[in-house]
Design a protein around this motif. Structure first.
Motif, short mmCIF file in Angstrom:
data_model
loop_
_atom_site.label_atom_id
_atom_site.label_comp_id
_atom_site.label_asym_id
_atom_site.label_seq_id
_atom_site.Cartn_x
_atom_site.Cartn_y
_atom_site.Cartn_z
N LYS A 161 0.83 -1.20 0.00
CA LYS A 161 0.00 0.00 0.00
C LYS A 161 0.87 1.25 0.00
N GLN A 162 0.41 2.26 -0.72
CA GLN A 162 1.19 3.49 -0.81
C GLN A 162 1.42 4.11 0.56
N SER A 163 0.44 4.02 1.44
CA SER A 163 0.60 4.63 2.76
C SER A 163 1.74 4.00 3.54
N ILE A 164 1.97 2.69 3.37
CA ILE A 164 3.11 2.04 4.02
C ILE A 164 4.41 2.53 3.40
N HIS A 165 4.46 2.53 2.08
CA HIS A 165 5.64 3.02 1.37
C HIS A 165 5.97 4.45 1.77
N ASP A 166 4.95 5.31 1.86
CA ASP A 166 5.19 6.72 2.15
C ASP A 166 5.75 6.93 3.54
N THR A 167 5.42 6.04 4.46
CA THR A 167 5.99 6.13 5.80
C THR A 167 7.51 6.02 5.75
N PHE A 168 8.00 5.13 4.89
CA PHE A 168 9.45 4.99 4.73
C PHE A 168 10.05 6.23 4.09
N ILE A 207 19.21 5.51 2.66
CA ILE A 207 18.57 4.26 2.27
C ILE A 207 17.38 4.01 3.19
N GLU A 208 16.19 4.08 2.62
CA GLU A 208 14.97 4.00 3.45
C GLU A 208 14.72 2.58 3.96
N LEU A 209 15.02 1.57 3.15
CA LEU A 209 14.80 0.17 3.54
C LEU A 209 16.08 -0.60 3.27
N PRO A 210 16.86 -0.91 4.29
CA PRO A 210 18.13 -1.63 4.09
C PRO A 210 17.88 -3.12 3.86
N HIS A 211 17.35 -3.42 2.70
CA HIS A 211 16.96 -4.80 2.40
C HIS A 211 16.87 -4.93 0.89
N GLY A 212 17.23 -6.09 0.36
CA GLY A 212 17.14 -6.33 -1.08
C GLY A 212 18.05 -7.47 -1.48
N TYR A 213 18.05 -7.78 -2.78
CA TYR A 213 18.77 -8.93 -3.29
C TYR A 213 19.57 -8.55 -4.53
N THR A 214 20.68 -9.23 -4.73
CA THR A 214 21.51 -8.98 -5.90
C THR A 214 20.70 -9.05 -7.19
N TYR A 215 19.73 -9.95 -7.21
CA TYR A 215 18.96 -10.16 -8.43
C TYR A 215 17.57 -9.53 -8.37
N SER A 216 17.34 -8.59 -7.46
CA SER A 216 16.06 -7.89 -7.44
C SER A 216 15.85 -7.14 -8.75
N GLY A 217 14.72 -7.40 -9.43
CA GLY A 217 14.46 -6.73 -10.69
C GLY A 217 15.46 -7.08 -11.78
N HIS A 218 15.90 -8.34 -11.80
CA HIS A 218 16.88 -8.80 -12.79
C HIS A 218 16.37 -8.50 -14.20
N PRO A 219 17.21 -7.97 -15.08
CA PRO A 219 16.73 -7.59 -16.42
C PRO A 219 16.05 -8.71 -17.19
N MET A 220 16.60 -9.91 -17.12
CA MET A 220 15.99 -11.01 -17.87
C MET A 220 14.66 -11.43 -17.25
N ALA A 221 14.58 -11.37 -15.92
CA ALA A 221 13.31 -11.67 -15.26
C ALA A 221 12.26 -10.62 -15.62
N CYS A 222 12.67 -9.36 -15.67
CA CYS A 222 11.73 -8.29 -16.05
C CYS A 222 11.23 -8.49 -17.48
N ALA A 223 12.14 -8.83 -18.38
CA ALA A 223 11.74 -9.06 -19.76
C ALA A 223 10.76 -10.23 -19.84
N ALA A 224 11.03 -11.29 -19.09
CA ALA A 224 10.14 -12.45 -19.08
C ALA A 224 8.77 -12.07 -18.51
#
Length: 435
Positions: free
Chosen positions: A292-299, A306-323
């Protein structure tokens, strides 16, 4: 085919049994797999609840190949690439209103972990750092990372790993054979089971609870549908006590029930949705958390950095996005995200035709998903009868999924009437033989 099977430690598999009699797949197209020997297998499980548009679809295959040649990887930390932003914007056209922020992961397990961390951080940013408790449900499945295992309620998945995470509790499950056996669609009885959350609130105090996570329809435990009114009741209780509600839609997302998400199908909007599987039609690992946007906006109101110190090397990987973008195109062009509504009556009549066969204790269905529950076999290990039905169907050329005492049916959304008939006739034959 002469393969050395020793090195690969297979996941969620009885490795010693499998390697004595391997079940290998070497090719896939549309509704079918083929074995290395050339035997055709009808896919009644959409791979593993994920190949919603069928196998090896040309648009998706071409998009992956094209992207691999153009840019195989881009770092997601402090950098970006256009496809990730395009995909996030595109996905918000399918989510319930208000869930318009997207955090990319690589699997359903990672989506669950991410959503739970977002929930904890959200409360901390609002000055309620005492909200650290997380609530799951018996017979729930939320992946295999530490938090997902702890919040899940399937005993065999938990018992080898100890407590794994503190500050966790579970609501009762909703499965009620005595009142709801052989229901078509949502069960009539059981909305009051949502009130079990009030019991946990009284036990722990609402001020300690950060989030509740449930599958709107529990898939891995055998296709357990929510009783009528149950999800809305959960939503109301969470609102009453300031608790975030997370829907785990890794299985139900992207058309399985006949709507883009189960949240829309059941008319209840959570604060976050976890997704994966069908997002890329199972081709490239990818997951997402819709927030929800209201949760995101709190950050975004926190101090700069860095608002959220969390994520992955392959977050939003280009080939995954294309697929994923090509997958969404395929869903749209063929109307697959709502096809479950059109096929619901056919699937319902088909699966319920198995009522009365030996040891069939219950049948459940909605959209393009169904389950047959078997009475346990006296003196045998739990789930043995269902596993023998799974093996029998495999031998007859149909791939289904054994889940405890249940056989789950979740075919690609492109399935035809005649292919549904093939699944059911195969099941009938095998159930009579195995019983």
């Amino acid at each position: 085919m002469d393969l050395n099977l020793d090195a690969f430690w297979m996941p969620f598999t009885a490795n010693r049994d499998f390697k004595q009699a391997p079940r290998l797949l070497s090719k896939a197209k549309d509704m079918h797999y083929w074995t290395p020997e050339g035997r055709q297998i009808l896919d009644g499980t959409a791979g593993l609840w994920c190949v919603n548009a069928g196998h090896s679809r040309p648009r998706i295959v071409e998009a992956i190949a094209r992207q691999a040649a153009e840019m195989d990887f881009a770092p997601p930390f402090q950098m970006g690439h256009p496809l990730a932003f395009e995909l996030a914007d595109r996905l918000t056209r399918y989510t319930p209103a208000g869930l318009n922020r997207v955090f990319f992961t690589n699997s359903g397990s990672e989506s669950v972990e991410s959503a739970l961390k977002i929930a904890l951080a959200y409360h901390r940013l609002r000055g309620e750092s005492h909200r650290t408790r997380l609530i799951g449900r018996e017979r729930g499945y939320h992946g295999v990372n530490f938090a997902g295992t702890a919040l899940g309620g399937m005993g065999p998945n938990r018992k080898m790993f100890g407590s794994s995470l503190s500050g966790v509790d579970h609501m009762r499950h909703t499965h009620d054979l005595a009142r709801n056996a052989f229901t078509k669609g949502q069960p009539e009885h059981g909305a009051e089971l949502a009130d079990d959350l009030e019991r946990l609130v009284a036990l722990h105090d609402a001020s300690t609870i950060a989030a509740v996570i449930v599958e709107p329809m529990a898939g891995s435990t055998g296709v357990l549908l929510p009783p009528k009114g149950y999800l809305q009741r959960l939503r109301d209780i969470c609102d009453k006590h300031g608790i975030l509600l997370i829907f785990d839609e890794v299985i139900t997302g992207f058309g399985r029930l006949g709507s883009p998400f189960a949240a829309q199908h059941y008319g209840v909007t959570p604060d976050m949705i976890t997704a994966a599987k069908g997002i890329t039609n199972g081709t490239i690992p990818m997951g997402a958390v819709f927030v929800k946007q209201s949760i995101h906006d709190t950050f975004m109101q926190a101090p700069a950095g860095i608002e959220l110190p969390h994520g992955y090397t392959y977050s939003g990987h280009p080939m995954a996005c294309a697929a994923a973008l090509a997958t969404l195109d395929t869903y749209d062009e063929e109307g697959l995200l709502t096809r479950g509504q059109q096929m619901h009556a056919k699937m319902e009549a088909a699966v319920h035709s198995l009522k009365g066969l030996p040891n069939v204790a219950d049948i459940r269905n909605t959209g393009l998903v169904g389950a047959i529950e078997f009475a346990p076999r006296a003196g045998a290990a739990p789930g043995r009868r269902a596993f023998e039905v799974f093996l029998g169907c495999w031998e007859e050329g149909v791939l289904l999924r054994a889940a405890g005492d249940n056989i789950a049916i979740s075919p690609p959304l492109i399935i035809s009437d005649s292919q549904i008939d093939q699944i059911i006739s195969t099941l009938e034959k095998v159930i009579k033989r195995v019983a």
